[in-house]
Design a protein around this motif. Structure first.
Motif, PDB file in Angstrom:
ATOM      1  N   VAL A  13      26.052   1.249 -52.366  1.00  0.00           N
ATOM      2  CA  VAL A  13      24.845   2.080 -52.267  1.00  0.00           C
ATOM      3  C   VAL A  13      23.926   1.555 -51.163  1.00  0.00           C
ATOM      4  O   VAL A  13      23.164   2.328 -50.568  1.00  0.00           O
ATOM      5  CB  VAL A  13      24.113   2.126 -53.623  1.00  0.00           C
ATOM      6  N   LEU A  14      24.001   0.275 -50.867  1.00  0.00           N
ATOM      7  CA  LEU A  14      23.209  -0.274 -49.770  1.00  0.00           C
ATOM      8  C   LEU A  14      23.635   0.308 -48.416  1.00  0.00           C
ATOM      9  O   LEU A  14      22.816   0.423 -47.497  1.00  0.00           O
ATOM     10  CB  LEU A  14      23.341  -1.798 -49.732  1.00  0.00           C
ATOM     11  N   ILE A  15      24.911   0.673 -48.304  1.00  0.00           N
ATOM     12  CA  ILE A  15      25.403   1.261 -47.045  1.00  0.00           C
ATOM     13  C   ILE A  15      24.681   2.568 -46.731  1.00  0.00           C
ATOM     14  O   ILE A  15      24.091   2.714 -45.648  1.00  0.00           O
ATOM     15  CB  ILE A  15      26.935   1.455 -47.096  1.00  0.00           C
ATOM     16  N   PRO A  16      24.691   3.569 -47.637  1.00  0.00           N
ATOM     17  CA  PRO A  16      23.940   4.790 -47.328  1.00  0.00           C
ATOM     18  C   PRO A  16      22.443   4.561 -47.246  1.00  0.00           C
ATOM     19  O   PRO A  16      21.753   5.237 -46.475  1.00  0.00           O
ATOM     20  CB  PRO A  16      24.297   5.738 -48.487  1.00  0.00           C
ATOM     21  N   ALA A  17      21.923   3.610 -48.028  1.00  0.00           N
ATOM     22  CA  ALA A  17      20.492   3.322 -47.954  1.00  0.00           C
ATOM     23  C   ALA A  17      20.108   2.874 -46.546  1.00  0.00           C
ATOM     24  O   ALA A  17      19.095   3.313 -45.988  1.00  0.00           O
ATOM     25  CB  ALA A  17      20.114   2.258 -48.985  1.00  0.00           C
ATOM     26  N   ALA A  18      20.924   1.989 -45.961  1.00  0.00           N
ATOM     27  CA  ALA A  18      20.650   1.511 -44.598  1.00  0.00           C
ATOM     28  C   ALA A  18      20.747   2.646 -43.583  1.00  0.00           C
ATOM     29  O   ALA A  18      19.954   2.728 -42.645  1.00  0.00           O
ATOM     30  CB  ALA A  18      21.620   0.386 -44.233  1.00  0.00           C
ATOM     31  N   VAL A  19      21.734   3.544 -43.780  1.00  0.00           N
ATOM     32  CA  VAL A  19      21.888   4.674 -42.862  1.00  0.00           C
ATOM     33  C   VAL A  19      20.693   5.613 -42.957  1.00  0.00           C
ATOM     34  O   VAL A  19      20.147   6.053 -41.932  1.00  0.00           O
ATOM     35  CB  VAL A  19      23.200   5.434 -43.165  1.00  0.00           C
ATOM     36  N   PHE A  20      20.249   5.923 -44.184  1.00  0.00           N
ATOM     37  CA  PHE A  20      19.131   6.855 -44.363  1.00  0.00           C
ATOM     38  C   PHE A  20      17.836   6.279 -43.784  1.00  0.00           C
ATOM     39  O   PHE A  20      17.066   6.988 -43.134  1.00  0.00           O
ATOM     40  CB  PHE A  20      18.929   7.176 -45.851  1.00  0.00           C
ATOM     41  N   ILE A  21      17.608   4.987 -44.026  1.00  0.00           N
ATOM     42  CA  ILE A  21      16.394   4.355 -43.510  1.00  0.00           C
ATOM     43  C   ILE A  21      16.435   4.289 -41.985  1.00  0.00           C
ATOM     44  O   ILE A  21      15.403   4.386 -41.317  1.00  0.00           O
ATOM     45  CB  ILE A  21      16.220   2.948 -44.118  1.00  0.00           C
ATOM     46  N   GLY A  22      17.633   4.142 -41.413  1.00  0.00           N
ATOM     47  CA  GLY A  22      17.782   4.036 -39.968  1.00  0.00           C
ATOM     48  C   GLY A  22      17.535   5.324 -39.219  1.00  0.00           C
ATOM     49  O   GLY A  22      17.386   5.312 -37.995  1.00  0.00           O
ATOM     50  N   LEU A  23      17.474   6.466 -39.938  1.00  0.00           N
ATOM     51  CA  LEU A  23      17.170   7.723 -39.270  1.00  0.00           C
ATOM     52  C   LEU A  23      15.745   7.683 -38.731  1.00  0.00           C
ATOM     53  O   LEU A  23      14.806   7.354 -39.444  1.00  0.00           O
ATOM     54  CB  LEU A  23      17.331   8.899 -40.242  1.00  0.00           C
ATOM     55  N   HIS A  24      15.567   8.049 -37.466  1.00  0.00           N
ATOM     56  CA  HIS A  24      14.254   7.954 -36.827  1.00  0.00           C
ATOM     57  C   HIS A  24      13.293   8.948 -37.451  1.00  0.00           C
ATOM     58  O   HIS A  24      13.645  10.080 -37.742  1.00  0.00           O
ATOM     59  CB  HIS A  24      14.372   8.216 -35.322  1.00  0.00           C
ATOM     60  N   ASN A  25      12.094   8.495 -37.629  1.00  0.00           N
ATOM     61  CA  ASN A  25      11.086   9.342 -38.275  1.00  0.00           C
ATOM     62  C   ASN A  25      10.261  10.148 -37.280  1.00  0.00           C
ATOM     63  O   ASN A  25       9.857  11.259 -37.559  1.00  0.00           O
ATOM     64  CB  ASN A  25      10.150   8.481 -39.130  1.00  0.00           C
ATOM     65  N   ASP A  26      10.039   9.578 -36.092  1.00  0.00           N
ATOM     66  CA  ASP A  26       9.148  10.244 -35.147  1.00  0.00           C
ATOM     67  C   ASP A  26       9.853  11.341 -34.356  1.00  0.00           C
ATOM     68  O   ASP A  26       9.427  12.483 -34.327  1.00  0.00           O
ATOM     69  CB  ASP A  26       8.542   9.214 -34.173  1.00  0.00           C
ATOM     70  N   ASP A  27      10.940  10.948 -33.678  1.00  0.00           N
ATOM     71  CA  ASP A  27      11.619  11.961 -32.869  1.00  0.00           C
ATOM     72  C   ASP A  27      12.734  12.651 -33.625  1.00  0.00           C
ATOM     73  O   ASP A  27      13.284  13.631 -33.153  1.00  0.00           O
ATOM     74  CB  ASP A  27      12.172  11.336 -31.591  1.00  0.00           C
ATOM     75  N   CYS A  28      13.081  12.113 -34.805  1.00  0.00           N
ATOM     76  CA  CYS A  28      14.133  12.699 -35.624  1.00  0.00           C
ATOM     77  C   CYS A  28      15.428  12.853 -34.858  1.00  0.00           C
ATOM     78  O   CYS A  28      16.214  13.738 -35.135  1.00  0.00           O
ATOM     79  CB  CYS A  28      13.715  14.058 -36.183  1.00  0.00           C
ATOM     80  N   CYS A  29      15.626  12.045 -33.840  1.00  0.00           N
ATOM     81  CA  CYS A  29      16.870  12.052 -33.099  1.00  0.00           C
ATOM     82  C   CYS A  29      17.462  10.651 -33.195  1.00  0.00           C
ATOM     83  O   CYS A  29      16.752   9.679 -33.275  1.00  0.00           O
ATOM     84  CB  CYS A  29      16.664  12.419 -31.634  1.00  0.00           C
ATOM     85  N   GLY A  30      18.742  10.571 -33.178  1.00  0.00           N
ATOM     86  CA  GLY A  30      19.379   9.270 -33.208  1.00  0.00           C
ATOM     87  C   GLY A  30      20.323   9.125 -34.364  1.00  0.00           C
ATOM     88  O   GLY A  30      20.121   9.656 -35.426  1.00  0.00           O
ATOM     89  N   CYS A  31      21.386   8.417 -34.114  1.00  0.00           N
ATOM     90  CA  CYS A  31      22.399   8.156 -35.113  1.00  0.00           C
ATOM     91  C   CYS A  31      22.806   6.709 -34.979  1.00  0.00           C
ATOM     92  O   CYS A  31      23.283   6.300 -33.930  1.00  0.00           O
ATOM     93  CB  CYS A  31      23.591   9.074 -34.899  1.00  0.00           C
ATOM     94  N   PHE A  32      22.563   5.907 -36.022  1.00  0.00           N
ATOM     95  CA  PHE A  32      22.835   4.488 -35.993  1.00  0.00           C
ATOM     96  C   PHE A  32      22.071   3.802 -34.861  1.00  0.00           C
ATOM     97  O   PHE A  32      22.568   2.894 -34.201  1.00  0.00           O
ATOM     98  CB  PHE A  32      24.338   4.217 -35.854  1.00  0.00           C
ATOM     99  N   GLY A  33      20.844   4.285 -34.585  1.00  0.00           N
ATOM    100  CA  GLY A  33      19.980   3.625 -33.625  1.00  0.00           C
ATOM    101  C   GLY A  33      20.086   4.112 -32.200  1.00  0.00           C
ATOM    102  O   GLY A  33      19.370   3.634 -31.335  1.00  0.00           O
TER     103      GLY A  33
END
Length: 409
Positions: free
Chosen positions: A60-80
């Motif tokens: 569950v930590l794996i998807p948690a890290a992926v979801f948190i890593g989604l950019h909040n401002d530009d909403c663009c980006g995948c894995f940073g």
């Protein structure tokens, strides 16, 4: 609404729940804070399944890290990566959510079985370490007067019931959150995140870049799934960590097929490496025309992804047949497949599992590992299908625009 912010919010919740799940599972190993029962192997079989540490924890930590890593401002980006498309980021989070569903589902199942089976304890009547509540099918949970049958560890029934119930609730919440993210991710992938229309019109290459990076992300996701498949298949050869039965060829025929190692392991790993290599810019120069290069590369990627569909699909079928057939074990009638005529009905007939006397806990061992392998090969199958769809869209849509622009010029 911004789908990225919703995913990030779910990620933080999953992070907290996963950490709580790990702590609760660790506490199960130390009844009343004492370590001697763990060192003397006087713990229930479902305590040692690592359902809170592995299932409701790390998976569950794996998807948690992926979801948190989604950019909040530009909403663009995948894995940073800032140049990744918005749809790619959300669709990748859907795949991560599937991993969370597998982990939380495993935590739910084992916690429910642990509650139903009851604790492993020393009883005054039997003068031995046994499971005194196995025949009650969970009825002991409401028969508080029977809890005193367990003399040692002290208050082990209350300890197990409380922690297994906590893990069951935590796994249930994680499962619901991951399911919500699947819906959120699909909607975000189809509708976009929260970038404005002006930002979308700034460049015409954004959709093409999104498809390319999305395809690369999908190929990268195949690597950990293939490595996990190899590890889990190897564990099938050593029931309870012992090599005796493998050396004596006392394993199920489906275990010897090497599906997790060969097809959903090495072959998928090889395909993933080739697919990632095809994304390199060197392959743009194989033809004189840019559109020819991209079409040729997409065609190769589609062929390889279809091979991945065949490999993972075949593995999924073999693992399912192995799960239905049941383990090869020793019983009162000797070594054989004692559940092969049940058509998988033994999976819910828990009392029948005790008919397998050797290897110890072979039924649980096979069910857990084969179920994990089915889930892994199923995810590989989904990813390969998505890869085919992404490459088809790139071929049919992306190259068409190149031809049109060339014609206009």
């Amino acid at each position: 609404m911004c789908f990225g912010r919703c995913a990030r919010c779910i990620g933080y919740k999953l992070l907290i729940l996963a950490l709580l799940s790990i702590v609760a599972n660790i506490l199960l190993y130390f009844p009343n804070g004492e370590t001697r029962y763990a060192s003397e192997h006087h713990l229930g079989k479902y305590v040692e399944c690592l359902h809170g540490i592995l299932g409701g924890g790390f998976l569950v930590l794996i998807p948690a890290a992926v979801f948190i890593g989604l950019h909040n401002d530009d909403c663009c980006g995948c894995f940073g990566h800032e140049d990744c498309g918005k749809s790619c980021a959300m669709l990748s989070s859907v795949l991560a959510a599937f991993i969370g569903i597998i982990g939380s589902g495993y935590c739910i199942i084992i916690s429910a079985l642990g509650l139903s089976h009851g604790p492993y304890c020393f009883t005054h009547l039997e003068r031995n370490w046994i499971y005194p509540f196995t025949e009650s099918s969970g009825g002991y949970l409401f028969e508080y007067n029977r809890w005193s049958e367990c003399q040692e560890p002290h208050n082990i029934v209350q300890w197990n019931v409380t922690l297994f119930a906590i893990l069951l609730v935590l796994g249930g919440i994680e499962f619901i959150l991951c399911f919500i993210q699947i819906i959120n991710g699909i909607l975000g992938g189809l509708c976009g995140l929260c970038c404005s229309h002006e930002e979308k019109s700034e460049t015409s290459k954004v959709p093409e870049m999104a498809l390319e990076t999305c395809g690369n992300c999908l190929s990268c996701l195949l690597i950990p799934l293939a490595l996990w498949s190899i590890v889990v298949n190897i564990l099938l050869y050593f029931p309870n960590g012992k090599a005796l039965h493998a050396a004596s060829y006392q394993l199920s025929n489906y275990v010897w097929y090497f599906e997790g190692i060969c097809f959903s392991g090495v072959m998928i790993l090889l395909l993933a490496v080739i697919l990632i290599t095809l994304e390199c810019s060197v392959f743009y120069r194989c033809c004189q025309s840019e559109s020819c290069n991209k079409t040729y590369r997409s065609f190769l990627s589609i062929v390889l992804a279809l091979l991945g569909v065949a490999f993972s699909g075949y593995s999924c079928i073999i693992f399912t047949l192995g799960l239905i057939q049941g383990p090869f074990c020793n019983s009162s009638d000797g070594w054989g497949y004692i559940f092969k005529d049940t058509a998988g009905g033994y999976l819910t007939d828990y009392p029948a599992w005790s008919r397998c006397t050797e290897p110890a806990n072979i039924v649980e061992w096979n069910i857990i590992l084969l179920s994990i392998l089915i889930a892994l090969s199923g995810l590989q199958l989904i990813i390969c299908f998505l890869k085919v769809a992404a490459e088809l869209k790139r071929t049919l849509c992306g190259t068409y625009s190149v031809f049109v622009q060339a014609g206009i010029l």
